[in-house]
Design an enzyme around this catalytic site. Structure first.
Site, PDB file in Angstrom:
ATOM      1  N   GLU A  88     -60.466 -47.004 -46.522  1.00  0.00           N
ATOM      2  CA  GLU A  88     -59.550 -47.921 -45.853  1.00  0.00           C
ATOM      3  C   GLU A  88     -59.905 -48.123 -44.389  1.00  0.00           C
ATOM      4  OE1 GLU A  88     -55.497 -47.154 -48.483  1.00  0.00           O
ATOM      5  OE2 GLU A  88     -55.733 -46.081 -46.602  1.00  0.00           O
ATOM      6  N   CYS A 139     -59.211 -49.427 -36.557  1.00  0.00           N
ATOM      7  CA  CYS A 139     -59.366 -48.023 -36.926  1.00  0.00           C
ATOM      8  C   CYS A 139     -60.354 -47.957 -38.083  1.00  0.00           C
ATOM      9  CB  CYS A 139     -58.018 -47.432 -37.315  1.00  0.00           C
ATOM     10  SG  CYS A 139     -58.067 -45.668 -37.694  1.00  0.00           S
ATOM     11  N   CYS A 175     -56.669 -30.877 -43.051  1.00  0.00           N
ATOM     12  CA  CYS A 175     -55.591 -30.758 -42.072  1.00  0.00           C
ATOM     13  C   CYS A 175     -54.262 -30.961 -42.792  1.00  0.00           C
ATOM     14  CB  CYS A 175     -55.768 -31.780 -40.952  1.00  0.00           C
ATOM     15  SG  CYS A 175     -57.279 -31.539 -39.988  1.00  0.00           S
ATOM     16  N   CYS A 228     -52.026 -34.179 -42.527  1.00  0.00           N
ATOM     17  CA  CYS A 228     -52.696 -35.462 -42.730  1.00  0.00           C
ATOM     18  C   CYS A 228     -52.843 -35.773 -44.212  1.00  0.00           C
ATOM     19  CB  CYS A 228     -54.075 -35.410 -42.050  1.00  0.00           C
ATOM     20  SG  CYS A 228     -55.037 -36.930 -42.227  1.00  0.00           S
ATOM     21  N   GLY A 280     -62.030 -39.454 -42.799  1.00  0.00           N
ATOM     22  CA  GLY A 280     -63.210 -38.644 -42.568  1.00  0.00           C
ATOM     23  C   GLY A 280     -63.326 -38.109 -41.154  1.00  0.00           C
ATOM     24  N   GLU A 281     -64.225 -37.146 -40.984  1.00  0.00           N
ATOM     25  CA  GLU A 281     -64.560 -36.565 -39.680  1.00  0.00           C
ATOM     26  C   GLU A 281     -65.864 -37.194 -39.213  1.00  0.00           C
ATOM     27  OE1 GLU A 281     -65.462 -35.165 -36.431  1.00  0.00           O
ATOM     28  OE2 GLU A 281     -63.606 -34.196 -37.117  1.00  0.00           O
ATOM     29  N   SER A 313     -62.902 -39.975 -32.536  1.00  0.00           N
ATOM     30  CA  SER A 313     -61.968 -38.861 -32.657  1.00  0.00           C
ATOM     31  C   SER A 313     -62.557 -37.764 -33.529  1.00  0.00           C
ATOM     32  CB  SER A 313     -60.646 -39.354 -33.261  1.00  0.00           C
ATOM     33  OG  SER A 313     -59.763 -38.266 -33.471  1.00  0.00           O
ATOM     34  N   SER A 363     -58.441 -34.135 -31.850  1.00  0.00           N
ATOM     35  CA  SER A 363     -57.216 -33.847 -32.597  1.00  0.00           C
ATOM     36  C   SER A 363     -56.818 -32.398 -32.321  1.00  0.00           C
ATOM     37  CB  SER A 363     -57.447 -34.065 -34.098  1.00  0.00           C
ATOM     38  OG  SER A 363     -57.726 -35.418 -34.366  1.00  0.00           O
ATOM     39  N   LEU A 364     -55.933 -32.211 -31.363  1.00  0.00           N
ATOM     40  CA  LEU A 364     -55.546 -30.857 -30.961  1.00  0.00           C
ATOM     41  C   LEU A 364     -54.383 -30.339 -31.813  1.00  0.00           C
ATOM     42  CD1 LEU A 364     -56.342 -28.731 -28.874  1.00  0.00           C
ATOM     43  CD2 LEU A 364     -54.553 -29.639 -27.383  1.00  0.00           C
ATOM     44  N   HIS A 365     -53.218 -30.905 -31.653  1.00  0.00           N
ATOM     45  CA  HIS A 365     -52.055 -30.696 -32.520  1.00  0.00           C
ATOM     46  C   HIS A 365     -51.427 -29.314 -32.445  1.00  0.00           C
ATOM     47  CE1 HIS A 365     -53.231 -34.538 -33.969  1.00  0.00           C
ATOM     48  NE2 HIS A 365     -54.288 -34.087 -34.634  1.00  0.00           N
ATOM     49  N   ASN A 382     -45.907 -38.848 -39.020  1.00  0.00           N
ATOM     50  CA  ASN A 382     -45.657 -39.890 -40.007  1.00  0.00           C
ATOM     51  C   ASN A 382     -45.556 -39.246 -41.387  1.00  0.00           C
ATOM     52  OD1 ASN A 382     -45.859 -42.297 -38.286  1.00  0.00           O
ATOM     53  ND2 ASN A 382     -47.978 -41.644 -37.998  1.00  0.00           N
TER      54      ASN A 382
END
Length: 417
Positions: free
Chosen positions: A122, A135, A146, A149, A216-217, A248, A270-272, A349
């Site tokens: 996507e 994006c 994660c 996610c 993906g990373e 990212s 992406s810390l979080h 989300n």
């Protein structure tokens, strides 16, 4: 029907190798999208053109592909009519197959795309008053798991090729009608004096920015992402300034320095979480590359400065990472490493089965205020595209969910049989 086996390489070891840069086609033709000028020239020479002709045709075709956005060799009006069938017989100008296109009530658009070998992924376009952000996905599925996610619940199938990555940008410009018009538009017609690339302007355009924040990373598919973004930034092609592109990562430290040196785009992390136990849960890659090492890699990132701050993405999850103490620890860590940084606070989300809840608006505001008082910008991102599952952390193709359900039914039928 997909014909590629799932990748077996675990996400917590090393970056997934980029094994191929072109997806083979059943008709034997080669897709030119995703290929730089030298590679196109080599292919033309291998197909029978002499060196001089191969160089000339590669230059012409590259311009038509990436600057003009044509998808048919017949549209290349400065190439002899007799030459165009020769090109069509051997090569193709691809675009990702659109399986489904969705529009959110807030203007966000999401496309479900399919690769030539039958895998779905996507991309999302998010329009704002002053910019339009695409994006872009880098892999089919993801391997990082994660827990907050939705994409992380998918299996990793394979890396996207440079053509499949840059093809997302080209498809978006197709949909938005943003290719130059006219017979042979001059590059001077679209000069942006503020951009290093020198040939692209955001004025009057919908697509102004790109974020490698889709499925993906990106740093686990580094070679292909780099090659695709170099095409996006090429001044003779798509010509988008590196200052308008953000990559990212969840913290693949060994590849971060190469990203700064070889691509030079903005970095988002992406810390979080700011405590080991919390980040280990939310971003399991933290078990391999811890917070301190990650922040040091950010401090060492080539090109980072107050003018080009590193963005830290921080999803706000109720009673998990949203306390005042968490906010103060975030400030302490960023100050400790003297990072030119800003923090994007992202309301969680929700998605079915996630097990998490979004922090309350009051809690998010209080968290943001503490970080702001610490001298660090901490805007709260407005969720976009929730009604079409296009918001941050929600990307997971309907096709993947359907195929999983089908597999479950098949397993149940087999057990009964």
């Amino acid at each position: 029907m997909a014909d590629t086996a799932l990748m077996t390489i675990p996400g917590l070891s090393d970056p997934v190798p980029a094994a191929r840069d072109i997806t083979p086609r059943a008709d034997g033709r080669i897709d030119l999208i995703g290929l730089p000028r030298p590679r196109i020239r080599e292919l033309f020479a291998a197909a029978g053109l002499d060196d001089k002709s191969a160089k000339l045709r590669a230059k012409q075709v590259f311009h038509w592909l990436y600057h003009r956005g044509v998808s048919d060799f017949e549209a290349m009006t400065d190439i002899a009519k007799s030459m165009r069938p020769w090109l069509s017989e051997r090569f193709v100008i691809g675009r990702p197959e659109i399986v489904e296109a969705q529009h959110s009530t807030d203007g966000t658009r999401k496309w479900l795309l399919r690769t030539a070998d039958g895998h779905d992924y996507e991309m999302v376009f998010i329009p704002d008053e002053t910019r339009g952000t695409l994006c872009v996905s880098s892999q089919v599925g993801c391997t990082l798991n994660c827990t907050f996610c939705h994409t992380g619940t998918m299996k990793l199938v394979r890396n996207l090729t440079p053509g499949e990555i840059v093809g997302q940008v080209m498809l978006a410009r197709d949909a938005l009608g943003e290719w130059p018009k006219g017979s042979m538009a001059s590059m001077a017609d679209i000069v942006d004096e503020d951009d290093e690339a020198g040939h692209y302007t955001a004025d009057g355009r919908l697509l102004t920015n790109i974020v490698m924040m889709g499925m993906g990373e990106p740093l686990y598919n580094f070679d292909h992402v780099r090659d695709a973004l170099i095409l996006v930034m090429d001044g003779d092609g798509l010509s988008l300034s590196k200052r308008r592109i953000t990559l990212s990562t969840s913290g693949v430290i060994p590849m971060m320095e190469r990203c700064g040196e070889e691509i030079g785009v903005n970095l988002a992390v992406s810390l979080h979480g700011v405590r080991k136990d919390v980040r280990d849960e939310l971003v399991p890659l933290n078990k391999k590359y811890g917070i301190e090492d990650l922040l040091q890699a950010c401090a060492d990132y080539p090109g980072a400065s107050n003018a080009r701050r590193i963005t830290f993405e921080y999803v706000m999850i109720r009673d998990k990472n949203d306390s005042d103490d968490d906010a103060r620890e975030l400030v302490r860590l960023l100050r400790q490493y003297n990072l030119p940084a800003k923090v994007n606070l992202i309301p969680f989300n929700p998605w079915p089965g996630s097990g998490y809840e979004c922090s309350t608006p009051d809690r998010i505001r209080a968290f943001s205020e503490i970080v702001f008082q610490g001298g660090i910008s901490a805007p709260v991102r407005t969720p976009r595209g929730r009604d079409i599952d296009a918001a941050c952390g929600q990307l997971k193709t309907a096709a993947e969910k359907k195929s999983r359900a089908e597999r479950d039914r098949e397993a149940a039928a087999a057990a009964l049989g």
